[in-house]
Design an enzyme around this catalytic site. Structure first.
Site, PDB file in Angstrom:
ATOM      1  N   SER A  36     -25.652  28.439 -30.232  1.00 56.36           N
ATOM      2  CA  SER A  36     -25.452  27.212 -31.010  1.00 56.36           C
ATOM      3  C   SER A  36     -25.237  27.444 -32.493  1.00 56.36           C
ATOM      4  CB  SER A  36     -26.649  26.275 -30.817  1.00 56.36           C
ATOM      5  OG  SER A  36     -27.864  26.933 -31.134  1.00 56.36           O
ATOM      6  N   ASP A 318     -32.184  20.563 -38.057  1.00 56.02           N
ATOM      7  CA  ASP A 318     -33.019  20.120 -36.943  1.00 56.02           C
ATOM      8  C   ASP A 318     -34.054  21.189 -36.616  1.00 56.02           C
ATOM      9  OD1 ASP A 318     -31.700  22.081 -35.524  1.00 56.02           O
ATOM     10  OD2 ASP A 318     -30.784  20.751 -34.044  1.00 56.02           O
ATOM     11  N   HIS A 321     -31.784  24.764 -36.260  1.00 58.14           N
ATOM     12  CA  HIS A 321     -30.474  25.073 -36.836  1.00 58.14           C
ATOM     13  C   HIS A 321     -30.429  24.822 -38.334  1.00 58.14           C
ATOM     14  CE1 HIS A 321     -29.746  23.982 -32.538  1.00 58.14           C
ATOM     15  NE2 HIS A 321     -29.119  25.140 -32.593  1.00 58.14           N
TER      16      HIS A 321
END
EC number: 3.1.1.-
Length: 343
Positions: A36, A318, A321
């Site tokens: 991610s 978040d 990240h």
């Protein structure tokens, strides 16, 4: 000490990028593989809970629209591609999406949020494994041949492209979870991760890749999710998880150094991207870079359900990240390192 290093390398990167031709002449494209940190939207098309295509993701993106990127705006893939003078946005490669001919020629993203170099990690989270991403790259090559029409040109594009790779973050995050503990030591597991990484790189090499920018694992013990579960009211980093991460990163760096002289990787170049050190510097010295919060996330946590008003003041957007601003800060020395090491 590391702060000074980032500052000096940032000055060098500004000089290198500004003195280069207006259009990049060193790299033909950028291809992103992994998790991610690099995913620009591939999980949108998967049956997984790990998605970034809903509010409050994308609040700082163009038109404030969520695209599947795990952050408030652009992610590391986009920022590095722009820094290398390739393009501003790298589209996600999904076989059900239509991608322009120009994007096919200048690079796409195969990364999948939640992916790991350990197949078990990817299967558990129902995302694209490293092997799945290699298969997608093979499919991409077929499309590129139809667009370019010349085998020699396809080979030139692939061999002169930067292959940006981020693997291991999810493997180490789930390794310490009681439900997924393997019957082996952490040192044994990190050594296996390096072996799996070598196979992944070799698979890409056999398909024409020659320029690899391989990222180490982030200081996962200092991610907001681990601070919340381990650090209590003080928000301490999970030092055990960081030690395991450091062990893997050290082994990975040594591995890349040895691959560069192996016959199996003839003519290949490798750059180890130290995202651990650069991001840890922001975590330890946030105010030096214009941040006011390095422990808590801007959003998507029990204590931050509603996103903060100024995500650029947060190191993390978040639970796991970095914010777009954090990516922009750490990318400056890294772009210089990649440009110098893979040119």
């Amino acid at each position: 000490m590391f702060r000074g290093k980032i500052f000096v390398l940032s000055l060098f990167s500004i000089y290198v990028l500004s003195s280069a031709a207006e259009k990049n002449t060193s790299f033909s494209a950028l291809f992103a593989f992994g998790d991610s940190v690099l995913d620009t939207g591939n999980n949108n098309f998967l049956l997984t809970l790990l998605k970034g295509n809903y509010w409050p993701y994308g609040l700082s993106f163009d038109y404030k629209f969520p695209t599947g990127r795990f952050g408030n705006g652009r992610v590391f893939t986009d920022i590095v591609a722009e820094g290398l003078q390739i393009k501003r946005l790298v589209p996600a490669y999904s076989k059900i999406r239509r991608i322009s001919s120009e994007d096919l020629k200048t690079g796409v993203c195969f990364a999948s949020g939640g992916s790991g170099i350990d197949d078990l990690t990817s299967r558990t989270l129902r995302v694209l494994s490293a092997g799945d991403q290699v298969k997608d790259f093979k499919d991409y090559l077929k499309k590129l041949r139809r667009v370019v029409k010349r085998k020699k040109k396809v080979k030139e594009i692939v061999s002169n492209a930067v292959f940006l790779i981020s693997e291991g973050n999810n493997d180490l995050g789930y390794f310490v979870a009681p439900a997924l503990l393997r019957l082996q030591s952490t040192t044994t597991y990190t050594s296996k991760m390096v072996v799996w990484t070598r196979k992944f790189l070799k698979d890409l090499y056999d398909l024409g890749a020659r320029k690899f920018a391989v990222m180490g694992v982030m200081p996962v013990g200092c991610l907001p999710i681990h601070r919340a579960s381990f650090g209590g009211v003080f928000g301490w980093c999970n030092f055990l998880l960081n030690r395991i991460t450091e062990d893997f990163n050290m082994k990975l760096q040594k591995g890349l150094t040895s691959y560069a002289v192996e016959y199996d990787f003839k003519d290949a170049k490798f750059v180890y991207v130290d995202i651990y050190g650069t991001l840890m510097d922001l975590v330890k010295n946030p105010m030096a870079y214009g941040f006011t919060e390095a422990k808590k996330a801007c959003c998507c946590m029990p204590n931050a359900i509603i996103p903060c008003f100024h995500p650029d003041k947060y190191v993390f957007y978040d639970f796991a990240h970095p914010s777009q601003k954090a990516y922009e800060v750490i990318s400056k020395p890294i772009v210089y390192q990649i440009a110098k090491g893979l040119a």
